[in-house]
Motif scaffolding. Structure first.
Motif, PDB file in Angstrom:
ATOM      1  N   ASN A   6      -3.380  -1.974   7.600  1.00 11.04           N
ATOM      2  CA  ASN A   6      -2.217  -1.484   6.853  1.00 11.04           C
ATOM      3  C   ASN A   6      -1.533  -0.341   7.594  1.00 11.04           C
ATOM      4  O   ASN A   6      -0.310  -0.220   7.581  1.00 11.04           O
ATOM      5  CB  ASN A   6      -2.638  -1.039   5.443  1.00 11.04           C
ATOM      6  N   ASN A 158      -4.842   1.554  -1.158  1.00 10.27           N
ATOM      7  CA  ASN A 158      -5.148   0.855   0.092  1.00 10.27           C
ATOM      8  C   ASN A 158      -6.371  -0.060  -0.038  1.00 10.27           C
ATOM      9  O   ASN A 158      -7.086  -0.315   0.936  1.00 10.27           O
ATOM     10  CB  ASN A 158      -5.385   1.872   1.219  1.00 10.27           C
ATOM     11  N   ASP A 161      -6.811  -3.270   2.222  1.00 10.66           N
ATOM     12  CA  ASP A 161      -6.831  -3.063   3.675  1.00 10.66           C
ATOM     13  C   ASP A 161      -8.057  -3.705   4.299  1.00 10.66           C
ATOM     14  O   ASP A 161      -9.080  -3.919   3.643  1.00 10.66           O
ATOM     15  CB  ASP A 161      -6.824  -1.561   3.982  1.00 10.66           C
TER      16      ASP A 161
END
Length: 809
Positions: A6, A158, A161
């Motif tokens: 990411n 996140n 990710d």
């Protein structure tokens, strides 16, 4: 290097490639991907919730009764986190959600009150404990105010990710940064790269040089030092996206100031350090070598004793950081910090390595400085950090950086010829394809026919010669595209040298004889360095070779004998209930005759062994007997017979050996080691019983060994065996008598074997009886009784005369 996909996508478009597909492409171009790790297992029905109320649980002091708006509905949730409060935005797992570890969220009753879901901590969402900020390790994670209620939590934290773990070779320091990896991916995929914006708004009213002066003592060790001053800072948590990226890269978020320096370190591959400006004792930064005896408490709260040769950053007088390794605790950024002096510098890799070795302290910064950072990014990284401090900490950047700048930023020029590349690779890559490859690598170049003059960017410090460019072309072109060809011209089959073959032969025999091969340390301590030195080495009066910087006192000297190590191994294993042990080692000792070493010591090949306990005499019957002198002597006699090398044993008295059970080994009348029982007092010191050892000079064995197989025709005529026993003085060696019998009985006596030694009844005091078996044989005829008798009588008369012996009746 841990690479967050990411984070990587901010610089380069990887399209719809899966992490696995991208990892395969990276590996095929020369950087191995060791593994792929996902931040968290996929979680369903985890959304952003808003805590509209938070009250104490009516039936439990440590629980809170919360009303949480999830966008579609308001859920009543019981939460035990100490930091939950009204007005927070939090991660909520709704009923039916499945969290990492297959934890299913259900509607439950806690102390008689219904709870419809869970307010989640980072650990419950799948984050490793070591990456969770300390201040919320025991509580929930509060989401930023701009989080949309009811929105998916995964992109915010996140959680979607994937992390690629790159196994970098030492030359690829360029890939120790996100931008470096982005250049690599852009070349592989042939896509554009987007670099960060480094523009900042500097405060013109005050210049940085009014706040600080920079002085560098040795510009070869520190060719560039830049000091940026940033004022009016607000220390607070980092923005969520930055914290997410740092955790993905294996770094725990601390606060926005420290996190920004770590973020830029990972982004640019350029270490930075932020000093609390108000904690510096003067308006001066001086870079110099440490003075002997100076001390520095580093950020890990350990007091370091410094010495000359270690580069330090000082506040004009006292050390405040170990250059390129770690900052000092006295100038650490804290919650009260209002202004920082931001250091962006280039430190000599060898100097940093020296400091790391002396202190045993290695950090993310030192790892990069040791391998060499990009000279062109040093100042730019400082600018980037100032920009982020301005944006996320409200800082004001003073005009100009105070710099000492002697840094060479010139780019290397490497010439490559496409014809030569094709010749070496066995390919037919066109010049147009070469141009395409160089453009993908973003290398500037000039072309003159088949010759390319390549301007190598400073980020690629590993490319200096034609062969480096050859490798770049090959890997970007694709190793899979290189043709498979058979070698042309003459070839020679590989084979072992005579010495290598002999060593394998000896090892095979010793293993077959029941001994276990060991490898002991080539380094030893002061106590063992003079122990068990074989007589022929002791006669040379060798000097012990000591290490200049030993790891410990136990590994200070190069060994002069392998036996101390074997004996210690016996003691170690016997202490762990292994009573019957037979070891051998084929290795080297190190002999020098210099008091002060000016040349390499001689490396001498030796075969040593150590045995204690019981010995498996007949493997097929599993019968064991106590190890004694004759067991060990028999093993060596078998070895020398296997190698077809004559050997003799001569009784001797050696230091540290049993005075009556020791002999030197002779090959071609030259001393080639010894055999015997170690002195009982020494054995007791190692908690051993009777222990027998041998030490053979393999260089004498190699000299005497004939690798060519020998052949003797099988005799056509029968042999005759005669036995004889002599009464001799007990101090006469049986081997001496055997040699006389062999010499006197030649050529009819083909073999002489001792089969009995006796002292006791019917043998006078001070005498012993030794019995020999003599085999007579003639290659061309059958021997008569008269011929055998005549030879037999000659042997008897000669032995009686030379040794004052007589035949036992």
């Amino acid at each position: 290097m841990l690479v967050s996909l990411n984070w990587l996508k901010n610089y380069v478009d990887i399209g719809d490639l899966t992490p696995e597909e991208l990892a395969e492409k990276i590996t095929k171009t020369g950087i191995e991907v060791d593994g792929i790790e996902y931040i968290a297992e996929k979680s369903s029905d985890v959304v952003v919730g808003y805590v509209t109320s938070c009250e104490k649980h009516p039936n439990a002091d440590k629980l809170n009764l919360c009303q949480v708006d999830t966008g579609e509905e308001t859920l009543q949730i019981i939460c035990g986190a100490p930091n939950v409060a009204k007005g927070q935005k939090v991660a909520v797992a709704k009923p039916g959600a499945v969290l990492p570890g297959n934890v299913k969220i259900k509607r439950v009753k806690l102390r008689g009150v219904e709870s419809n879901g869970m307010i989640c901590s980072l650990q419950e969402l799948g984050f490793a404990e070591k990456f969770v900020p300390k201040d919320i390790a025991d509580g929930i994670y509060v989401l930023p105010e701009d989080a949309i209620v009811g929105g998916n939590v995964a992109p915010l934290l996140n959680l979607d990710d994937a992390i690629l773990e790159l196994d970098l070779t030492p030359n690829r320091a360029d890939a120790l940064s996100m931008i470096g990896v982005a250049y690599e991916i852009a070349a592989i995929l042939d896509v554009p790269i987007l670099l960060p914006d480094e523009e900042i708004e500097q405060t013109e009213e005050t210049a940085a040089d009014e706040y600080v002066e920079v002085e560098v003592e040795d510009t070869e060790l520190n060719p560039y030092y830049g000091a940026f001053i940033v004022k009016d800072l607000e220390v607070k948590p980092s923005p969520l996206w930055m914290s997410n990226y740092l955790m993905a890269a294996g770094i725990r978020p601390i606060n926005n100031i420290v996190d920004i320096t770590n973020y830029v370190l990972l982004e640019y591959g350029q270490p930075l350090h932020a000093f609390d400006y108000d904690k510096l004792q003067s308006g001066k930064i001086a870079v110099r070598q440490a003075r002997e005896g100076e001390k520095l408490v580093t950020l890990d709260e350990v007091e370091r004793n410094l010495s000359n040769g270690q580069l330090v950053i000082t506040d004009g007088e006292n050390p405040v950081a170990l250059a390129g390794v770690m900052g000092g605790a006295s100038t650490e950024v804290s919650a009260d910090t209002k202004a920082v002096l931001l250091e962006a510098a280039y430190f000599d890799p060898a100097s940093v390595r020296k400091t790391v070795k002396a202190t045993g302290l290695r950090s993310e910064s030192s790892t990069r400085f040791e391998k060499g950072v990009d000279p062109d990014r040093v100042r730019r990284a400082g600018m980037r950090a100032c920009q982020l401090l301005q944006t996320y900490a409200g800082g004001k950047v003073l005009a100009g950086a105070v710099e000492v700048d002697k840094l060479d930023r010139s780019e290397k020029i490497v010439e490559m010829d496409s014809d030569e590349i094709n010749k070496r690779l066995g390919t037919s890559i066109s010049t147009n394809e070469m141009v395409y490859i160089l453009n993908k690598l973003r290398f500037f170049f000039e072309q003159n026919g088949t010759v390319f003059t390549v301007q190598v960017p400073t980020r690629r410090q590993d490319i200096t010669i034609f062969e480096d460019m050859l490798e770049e072309v090959a890997r970007v072109y694709g190793y899979d595209n290189l043709p498979y060809t058979l070698p042309e011209g003459e070839s020679h089959a590989g084979a072992l040298t005579e010495t290598q073959a002999l060593k394998r032969n000896v090892t095979s025999y010793m293993q077959g004889a029941g001994l276990l091969e060991t490898i002991t340390y080539s380094l030893t301590d002061e106590e063992a360095i003079g122990s068990f030195i074989t007589p022929e080495i002791a006669a040379e009066e060798p000097k012990p070779v000591s290490l200049a910087m030993p790891m410990s006192e136990d590994h200070k000297y190069l060994r002069l004998s392998m036996l101390p190590g074997l004996i210690r191994s016996l003691g170690y294993n016997q202490a762990r209930n292994q009573p019957d042990i037979a070891y051998f080692e084929l290795g080297k000792i190190f002999v020098s005759h210099e008091d002060v070493l000016e040349s390499q010591p001689d490396e001498r090949l030796r075969l040593t062994g150590a045995l204690t306990g019981k010995w498996l005499e007949n493997p097929w019957q599993q019968e064991k007997k106590e190890v004694d002198f004759y067991v060990v002597k028999g093993i060596l006699e078998g070895l020398f017979e296997h190698l077809d090398i004559p050997v003799e044993f001569e009784q001797a008295k050696l230091d540290q050996m049993h005075p009556g059970r020791c002999a030197v080994i002779k090959v071609n009348n030259r001393t080639a080691g010894f055999i015997g029982q170690i002195h009982p007092l020494l054995a007791k010191g190692e908690d051993l019983g009777e222990t027998y050892v041998f030490d053979v000079n393999m260089e004498e064995v190699i000299a005497a060994y004939d690798p060519e197989p020998s052949y003797q025709q099988i005799p056509k005529y029968p042999s005759i065996t005669r036995d004889i026993a002599f009464i001799l003085d007990e101090d006469i060696a049986a081997g001496d008598v055997q040699r006389v019998i062999e010499e006197t009985g030649a050529p009819l006596v083909k073999r002489v074997r001792i089969f009995d030694v006796y002292q006791g009844e019917h043998v006078p005091d001070g005498k012993k009886s030794i019995a020999y078996s003599l085999m007579y044989q003639h290659p061309d005829k059958t021997l008569t009784d008269d011929e055998v008798e005549a030879s037999y009588q000659k042997v008897v008369d000669t032995v009686n005369a030379q040794f004052s012996a007589y035949v036992r009746s």
